[in-house]
Design a protein around this motif. Structure first.
Motif, short mmCIF file in Angstrom:
data_model
loop_
_atom_site.label_atom_id
_atom_site.label_comp_id
_atom_site.label_asym_id
_atom_site.label_seq_id
_atom_site.Cartn_x
_atom_site.Cartn_y
_atom_site.Cartn_z
N SER A 1 0.84 -1.20 0.00
CA SER A 1 0.00 0.00 0.00
C SER A 1 0.87 1.25 0.00
N PRO A 2 0.38 2.37 -0.52
CA PRO A 2 1.17 3.60 -0.50
C PRO A 2 1.47 4.05 0.93
N VAL A 3 2.61 4.70 1.09
CA VAL A 3 2.98 5.23 2.41
C VAL A 3 2.18 6.49 2.66
N PRO A 4 1.45 6.57 3.78
CA PRO A 4 0.66 7.79 4.04
C PRO A 4 1.58 8.97 4.35
N GLU A 5 1.08 10.15 4.08
CA GLU A 5 1.83 11.38 4.35
C GLU A 5 2.03 11.52 5.86
N ALA A 6 3.15 12.13 6.26
CA ALA A 6 3.39 12.36 7.68
C ALA A 6 2.31 13.26 8.25
N PRO A 7 1.90 13.04 9.49
CA PRO A 7 0.87 13.90 10.08
C PRO A 7 1.44 15.29 10.38
N ASP A 8 0.56 16.27 10.39
CA ASP A 8 0.97 17.62 10.75
C ASP A 8 1.40 17.65 12.21
N LEU A 9 2.47 18.38 12.48
CA LEU A 9 2.90 18.53 13.86
C LEU A 9 1.93 19.45 14.60
N PRO A 10 1.63 19.12 15.85
CA PRO A 10 0.72 19.98 16.61
C PRO A 10 1.37 21.33 16.94
N LEU A 11 0.56 22.37 16.98
CA LEU A 11 1.05 23.71 17.29
C LEU A 11 0.87 24.01 18.77
N ASP A 12 1.81 24.75 19.31
CA ASP A 12 1.77 25.20 20.71
C ASP A 12 1.61 24.05 21.69
N GLN A 13 2.20 22.92 21.35
CA GLN A 13 2.21 21.78 22.25
C GLN A 13 3.65 21.28 22.38
N GLU A 14 3.99 20.81 23.58
CA GLU A 14 5.31 20.26 23.79
C GLU A 14 5.39 18.87 23.15
N ILE A 15 6.33 18.71 22.24
CA ILE A 15 6.55 17.41 21.58
C ILE A 15 7.77 16.78 22.25
N ILE A 16 7.52 15.74 23.04
CA ILE A 16 8.57 15.11 23.84
C ILE A 16 9.37 14.15 22.97
N THR A 17 10.69 14.16 23.13
CA THR A 17 11.56 13.29 22.31
C THR A 17 12.09 12.09 23.09
N SER A 18 11.61 11.85 24.29
CA SER A 18 12.06 10.67 25.03
C SER A 18 11.41 9.43 24.44
N GLY A 19 12.09 8.28 24.59
CA GLY A 19 11.67 7.04 23.94
C GLY A 19 10.21 6.68 24.14
N PRO A 20 9.72 6.55 25.40
CA PRO A 20 8.35 6.08 25.60
C PRO A 20 7.29 7.08 25.16
N ARG A 21 7.65 8.38 25.00
CA ARG A 21 6.64 9.40 24.79
C ARG A 21 6.73 10.07 23.42
N LEU A 22 7.63 9.60 22.56
CA LEU A 22 7.74 10.20 21.23
C LEU A 22 6.62 9.69 20.34
N ARG A 23 5.80 10.59 19.84
CA ARG A 23 4.67 10.22 18.99
C ARG A 23 4.93 10.54 17.52
N ASN A 24 5.74 11.53 17.24
CA ASN A 24 6.03 11.95 15.87
C ASN A 24 7.47 11.59 15.55
N GLU A 25 7.72 10.28 15.36
CA GLU A 25 9.10 9.82 15.25
C GLU A 25 9.81 10.34 14.00
N GLU A 26 9.04 10.78 12.98
CA GLU A 26 9.69 11.23 11.76
C GLU A 26 10.41 12.57 11.93
N ILE A 27 10.19 13.27 13.04
CA ILE A 27 10.88 14.55 13.21
C ILE A 27 12.39 14.35 13.37
N LEU A 28 12.82 13.22 13.93
CA LEU A 28 14.25 12.96 14.11
C LEU A 28 14.78 12.34 12.82
N GLU A 29 15.12 13.19 11.86
CA GLU A 29 15.40 12.70 10.52
C GLU A 29 16.72 11.93 10.45
#
Length: 609
Positions: free
Chosen positions: A468-496
């Motif tokens: 199946s085609p790869v879906p587009e990356a989701p939009d990053l949320p605005l004015d929200q803290e995006i945590i980069t720790s292992g258990p809490r990272l939800r938008n893993e594509e940000i770490l390119e």
């Protein structure tokens, strides 16, 4: 270090031209182990001096129904218990009065070759080999009697060192576990997995959480025969004479037992001795509970040998009773092994056939991350490696018993690169979309999602069917803290790229120029990005901030947590941005092989217009 029985593989490669349709040798090796186990037990008993038929039948049944042996089916390389029985038999032949040097030299060669079966088995046979010289010396009090065996031992040890050096055996790093995967003192006598005592809980001999590796139940038949020997005065007299005749073997057994029980000794859940002392090299033998295996087989052989002498008239009936007890006691374990064997011989399932057809057009398979760096995906990746092996395709990874330390894995080196038309890239695990975005954007690769992984090929190649085609990356949320720790990272594509493995607090950069991938909502034209970061300990870092290749800001970063802000402008007709951070002075800290610049804890995006 792949648990793949190198000796068997080398021998099978020699005969493969004669049997081109034989695709793997694991089932053949298991058949060999199951066949040789009782045969070699009889060899060991005859070497001890007992050559009658009924005792031979008893050790054949006892060894074939030995719980420790039956429990190892899931680990094929460690099913070679027959090697231990051969080693014990050769020991007894080498220590007979007037024996020549041939048995000990055969044992020396066997010990060296056993390194190519499994290093744990090599250590066990090495202990039996070393016992020959000790026994001859302590029995005769004369160095001349053990000169030949000493030479054989030294030659075997030299061969092991050279062989291991050539094949890279000595570079494997242990993941720890000595003292955890140990043997409980009660394990040989506690009937876990017993058919006769099904209600006995395993938890009673599981004091550390890893003592399943020290599973050593001898079986009801062996324990019955052993009890009958100890019950009589003549039997106890035979046991008392053993140290005088075989002092070296007794010392070897004591050494193996000490390693098996480790430095955290438990009787059931009662701590007997807890210490930080370690046997030299013990960390490489982290599953130390296995080291009791030769001792267990010697107990079995000694029980049969002793029963024939302790009960001169009744021993046949007692022996038959012991055979019956052992056979009945291991019925469930034998049934489970039979089911596993049938599964090994089962024809390919539709899913197996799908994997085979998926990789068939390719002669190179790349899997990212490699198993050496992240073994979590092994259940999915190993069938792919097997499918690649079926068609002689190259792979970039392999399962190993000793994994590379996370800090030494250098995940940043696994960057998108030009692909040939015959290369298939497989992205399993949790960061598939991030990987697919990198391969698509940087190499114009074509990617599709299958069952459990994302697959990419070169721009000129055709994707395998059913993806199946790869879906587009989701939009990053605005004015929200995006945590980069292992258990809490939800938008893993940000770490390119350029980042180490995720940790509980955040993530380290491990290249001079890590980058972030930012997928913003369509209505964002300019925004502030706020990164909470700290420099590597003891350093101050100067960081240049580049947006799509243009420098937009410079930061001076301290080791304390702080927020760093940059204004970004989104180009027309674009939602994806790449923020590259160029570090002037990344450093190595201690023995950590990574080149650390700064740690990223979280980020936030604030829309300006």
């Amino acid at each position: 270090m792949t648990d793949s029985i190198p000796l068997a593989a080398l021998l099978l490669k020699l005969v493969h031209p004669l049997f081109p349709n034989m695709l793997q040798g694991v089932t053949l090796y298991l058949a060999l182990c199951w066949t040789l186990q009782p045969v070699c037990a009889v060899f060991a008993l005859r070497s001890l001096g007992e050559k009658r038929l009924l005792p031979a039948l008893a050790v054949g049944v006892f060894s074939a129904c030995f719980p420790t042996f039956l429990a190892r089916l899931g680990h094929a390389a460690l099913c070679g218990h027959w090697i231990l029985l051969v080693a014990i038999g050769l020991y007894f032949r080498a220590t007979r009065p007037g024996a020549d040097s041939r048995p000990v030299w055969v044992l020396a060669i066997l010990t060296a070759l056993t390194l190519l079966v499994h290093p744990y088995l090599m250590v066990m046979t090495g202990a039996v080999l070393g016992a020959v010289s000790l026994t001859l010396l302590l029995r005769n009090r004369d160095w001349k009697t053990c000169t030949g065996s000493l030479l054989a031992t030294v030659a075997s040890g030299t061969g092991i060192i050279l062989l291991g050096s050539v094949l890279g055996y000595w570079g494997g790093a242990s993941g720890g576990g000595y003292g955890f995967y140990s043997m409980n003192l009660a394990s040989p006598f506690w009937p876990v997995h017993s058919t006769l005592f099904p209600a006995v809980p395993q938890t009673w001999v599981e004091a550390t959480g890893g003592q399943y590796e020290g599973y050593q139940y001898l079986g009801a038949g062996v324990l019955f025969v052993l009890a009958m020997v100890i019950f009589t005065r003549k039997g106890r007299s035979l046991l008392a004479s053993f140290p005088k005749q075989h002092a070296g073997l007794l010392l070897a057994c004591l050494a193996l037992t000490v390693i098996a029980i480790s430095n955290r000794i438990y009787l059931f859940h009662i701590p007997v001795l807890l210490t930080h002392l370690r046997v030299p090299g013990a960390e490489q033998m982290r599953s130390s509970g296995r080291m009791f295996w030769p001792v267990a087989y010697l107990i079995m052989l000694g029980a049969v040998y002793g029963l024939c002498r302790a009960w001169p008239r009744a021993w046949p009936l007692l022996m038959l009773a012991g055979i019956a007890f052992q056979w009945c006691d291991t019925r469930e374990m034998r049934t489970n092994d039979h089911q596993v064997e049938m599964a090994l011989l089962a024809p390919a399932t539709p899913k197996d056939s799908q994997i085979l057809s998926l990789v068939r057009p390719f002669d190179k398979i790349e899997i990212h991350p490699r198993l050496e760096c992240d073994g979590v995906n092994a259940p999915y990746v190993l069938p792919l490696i097997y499918a690649a092996a079926r068609q002689n395709a190259a792979v970039n990874t392999m399962y190993t018993a000793r994994s590379t330390p996370e800090a030494a894995c250098r995940l940043w080196t696994e960057q998108p690169h030009p692909l040939s038309s015959h290369t298939l890239v497989v992205l399993p695990g949790t960061s598939q979309r991030a990987g697919a975005i990198r391969w698509t954007d940087l190499q114009h690769a074509r990617c599709g999602i299958g069952d459990g992984a994302t697959f990419c090929v070169s721009a000129t190649s055709t994707l395998p069917k059913g993806l199946s085609p790869v879906p587009e990356a989701p939009d990053l949320p605005l004015d929200q803290e995006i945590i980069t720790s292992g258990p809490r990272l939800r938008n893993e594509e940000i770490l390119e790229s350029g980042w180490s493995g995720l940790e509980d607090w955040g993530v380290w950069s491990e290249t001079p120029d890590p980058s972030l991938y930012l997928h913003l909502p369509e209505d964002v034209h300019t925004a502030d990005i706020i990164l909470r970061m700290h420099a590597a300990p003891g350093t101050t870092q100067h960081v240049g901030v580049f947006l799509n290749g243009v420098e937009i800001r410079q930061w001076t970063m301290s080791p304390e947590d702080a927020d760093y802000e940059a204004n970004i402008a989104v180009p027309p007709a674009s939602k994806a941005l790449r923020l590259q951070l160029k570090i002037n002075n990344p450093v190595h800290i201690g023995k950590d092989p990574r080149l650390l610049g700064f740690g990223l804890l979280q980020l936030k995006i604030h829309k300006l217009n």
